[in-house]
Scaffold this active site. Sequence first.
Site, PDB file in Angstrom:
ATOM      1  CD  GLU A 114       7.538  -4.271  -8.295  1.00 50.64           C
ATOM      2  OE1 GLU A 114       7.162  -3.788  -7.213  1.00 50.64           O
ATOM      3  OE2 GLU A 114       8.266  -3.668  -9.094  1.00 50.64           O
ATOM      4  CG  ASP A 115       4.488  -2.049  -4.370  1.00 50.11           C
ATOM      5  OD1 ASP A 115       5.256  -2.349  -5.301  1.00 50.11           O
ATOM      6  OD2 ASP A 115       4.459  -0.916  -3.860  1.00 50.11           O
ATOM      7  CG  ASP A 118       1.958   3.261 -12.521  1.00 48.53           C
ATOM      8  OD1 ASP A 118       1.280   3.484 -13.520  1.00 48.53           O
ATOM      9  OD2 ASP A 118       2.143   4.124 -11.651  1.00 48.53           O
ATOM     10  CG  PHE A 167      -1.084   8.946  -5.537  1.00 48.38           C
ATOM     11  CD1 PHE A 167      -0.132   9.439  -6.414  1.00 48.38           C
ATOM     12  CD2 PHE A 167      -0.667   8.450  -4.312  1.00 48.38           C
ATOM     13  CE1 PHE A 167       1.219   9.448  -6.059  1.00 48.38           C
ATOM     14  CE2 PHE A 167       0.670   8.454  -3.952  1.00 48.38           C
ATOM     15  CZ  PHE A 167       1.615   8.958  -4.817  1.00 48.38           C
ATOM     16  NE  ARG A 180       7.803   3.143   1.930  1.00 53.39           N
ATOM     17  CZ  ARG A 180       7.924   3.034   0.605  1.00 53.39           C
ATOM     18  NH1 ARG A 180       7.164   2.169  -0.047  1.00 53.39           N
ATOM     19  NH2 ARG A 180       8.791   3.751  -0.069  1.00 53.39           N
TER      20      ARG A 180
HETATM   21  C1  PRP Z   1       6.730   1.182  -7.351  1.00 51.93           C
HETATM   22  C2  PRP Z   1       6.511  -0.314  -7.407  1.00 51.93           C
HETATM   23  C3  PRP Z   1       7.227  -0.735  -8.635  1.00 51.93           C
HETATM   24  C4  PRP Z   1       7.140   0.476  -9.526  1.00 51.93           C
HETATM   25  C5  PRP Z   1       6.094   0.249 -10.555  1.00 51.93           C
HETATM   26  O1  PRP Z   1       7.946   1.452  -6.730  1.00 51.93           O
HETATM   27  O2  PRP Z   1       6.998  -0.966  -6.271  1.00 51.93           O
HETATM   28  O3  PRP Z   1       8.565  -1.091  -8.383  1.00 51.93           O
HETATM   29  O4  PRP Z   1       6.777   1.592  -8.716  1.00 51.93           O
HETATM   30  O5  PRP Z   1       5.990   1.358 -11.409  1.00 51.93           O
HETATM   31  P1  PRP Z   1       6.126   1.226 -12.966  1.00 51.93           P
HETATM   32  O6  PRP Z   1       5.277   0.043 -13.402  1.00 51.93           O
HETATM   33  O7  PRP Z   1       5.579   2.533 -13.475  1.00 51.93           O
HETATM   34  O8  PRP Z   1       7.565   1.042 -13.323  1.00 51.93           O
HETATM   35  P2  PRP Z   1       8.380   2.896  -6.240  1.00 51.93           P
HETATM   36  O9  PRP Z   1       9.287   3.505  -7.267  1.00 51.93           O
HETATM   37  O10 PRP Z   1       7.165   3.678  -5.870  1.00 51.93           O
HETATM   38  O11 PRP Z   1       9.288   2.572  -4.974  1.00 51.93           O
HETATM   39  P3  PRP Z   1       8.870   1.964  -3.539  1.00 51.93           P
HETATM   40  O12 PRP Z   1       8.424   0.536  -3.757  1.00 51.93           O
HETATM   41  O13 PRP Z   1      10.122   2.055  -2.721  1.00 51.93           O
HETATM   42  O14 PRP Z   1       7.755   2.817  -2.990  1.00 51.93           O
END
Ligand code: PRP
Length: 199
Positions: A114-115, A118, A167, A180
Amino acid sequence: MSEKRKGSTSKSRRGHRPGESVRILIPNARVRQRLKQLAREIRRDFPNEPLHLIGVLKGSVFFLADLARELGGEVSFDFLSVSSYGKGIDSTGEVKLIKDLDVSIEGRSVLVVEDILDTGLTLKYLLRFFEEKKPKHLRVVVLLDKVERRIADVRADYTGFTIPNEFVVGYGLDYDERYRNLPDVCVLQFGSRARVKSE
Ligand code: PRP
């Protein structure tokens, strides 16, 4: 190429729009250095094990690609996509599967990539989803951890960087699908603060 252009971080190169500006939080070189350490930690725990990496689209693509090349040994990967909505304070934490895995993970040593971690609601959903599929091992690596935003009681097994509640974009992370492609992890700033910085 002139010296000026070589060191350029011009607006067009960074791709930001009026009212937005970016500042580097973690330079790409620091990210790549940390990935080497993470790969060593992971391989210390799973020395001779084939590792099956699962990237959560789309933010994890560069992280997975770079980490996979540092890991060495037998590595395979797959991707899945989820959409989460209502991420505000009143979030229901509802997560929807958009793209499922291509292959079974039963009996495999799985590393979820995971990137960013949050609220943790996405990861909580994913862990339950993966556990039902009976992997041999299930571990999580995140590049960025915004600890102070956590709602769900989840943690990563391997963490690149703990970051403040700002952010962030770049190195796979987006704002409205943009940024990205920035090589560095950056903080995106909006409004008058951004305008002053971008001039
Ligand atoms: C981001 C990230 C996780 C998620 C984490 O994805 O890659 O999957 O948010 O957030 P959380 O801990 O609050 O659940 P995003 O929805 O931004 O999609 P993306 O990777 O396509 O940008």
